[in-house]
Design a protein around this motif. Structure first.
Motif: not given
Length: 289
Positions: A98-99, A101, A105, A138, A140-141, A143-144, A188, A191
């Motif tokens: 996740a961190y 990338g 998604k 929480q 990255p990716i 959460r969005q 996360g 954010s």
């Protein structure tokens, strides 16, 4: 539970429903006895549809939500190349990817949709809330993706809420087991909360219940400390289960310890002396003495 002289109302959420029979059985019992006000369900587990039949009658008693899972068992979605193919990555692997990338998604969104659809098949409605197994909501990716699916499905109309597993960095230093709370916050949570606020998505004010599942922990004292970290509409996470000596669950003994505490009158005594009562999330603003 006594309701006189209450200072704050909190949500107690039992996680991991459908992971195994001892967990599901304990959660159903505690919900029936009004010891918890929410449970979070793992809908990609083989036992989900069977166990959901016993949970569905409790819709009017508790909030039933989705425990979005990307680290236990197998994916339900068809697009899964970046999530571990036929078996999810472990938590450390998922966190690293996740961190870096290295998860897609679109695949996270497809898996979330698949798990929501499985939830609807078992319970007959949208989840009252969404959180994440091992707090993956929480990252990255991820959460969005959760925010986008919330909006695309218009979960606003169902008043579904999302769980944040932190009270912020400074507050983490006051948590009963601060090291794990600080780590979760740094992974996360800050954010994620900002995204929820920006998009006007309902979420808990405060959170507690984090610990290392040490067998030496006095859970009653820990629970009392947790209550002091919560404000109105705060969520206390727990993991109760009936005894299961054959389980390969690494935290099985801690689960049984939690169940023994909640089923005992000591639980109610502590809530009473601390002037705390239990509530469902969306009832908090309408129920006051």
């Amino acid at each position: 539970m006594p309701t006189k002289n209450v200072n704050k109302y909190i949500i107690i959420c039992a996680d991991d429903f459908a992971l195994n029979l001892p967990i599901s059985g304990a959660i159903i019992e505690l919900a029936e006895k009004k010891k918890i006000t929410a449970t979070s369900c793992m809908t990609n587990m083989p036992l989900w549809l069977k166990h959901s039949r016993d949970l569905k009658p409790l819709l009017s008693n508790i909030d039933i939500g989705l425990h979005f899972n990307l680290t236990e068992g197998s994916p339900l979605g068809e697009n899964k190349s970046s999530l571990g193919h036929d078996q999810f990555f472990t938590l450390p692997q998922l966190l690293q990817k996740a961190y870096q990338g290295k998860i897609k998604k679109t695949e996270v969104k497809a898996e979330l949709i698949a798990q929501i659809n499985a939830f609807i098949k078992g319970i007959g409605c949208m989840p009252a809330f969404i959180d994440g197994h091992q707090h993956i909501q929480q990252f990255p990716i991820i959460r969005q993706a959760i925010i986008e699916i919330y909006q695309e499905l218009n979960l606003y109309q169902y008043q579904s809420y999302i769980r944040v597993s932190s009270n912020g960095l400074l507050a983490s230093f006051n948590q009963p087991q601060k090291l794990k709370a600080i780590i979760l916050t740094l992974l996360g949570a800050i954010s994620f909360r900002r995204l929820l606020v920006k998009n006007n998505i309902p979420h808990n004010t405060t959170f507690s219940g984090i610990y290392d599942f040490s067998p030496q922990l006095n859970y009653a004292l820990f629970f009392k400390d947790c209550l002091s970290q919560l404000s109105d509409s705060g969520i206390l996470m727990c993991h109760p289960a009936h005894t299961n000596n054959e389980s390969n669950d690494p935290i099985a003994k801690s689960r049984t310890k939690e169940y023994d505490f909640f089923i005992d009158t000591l639980f109610e005594d502590i809530c009473y002396t601390q002037k705390v009562d239990l509530i469902r999330f969306n009832h908090a603003k309408t129920t006051r003495l």
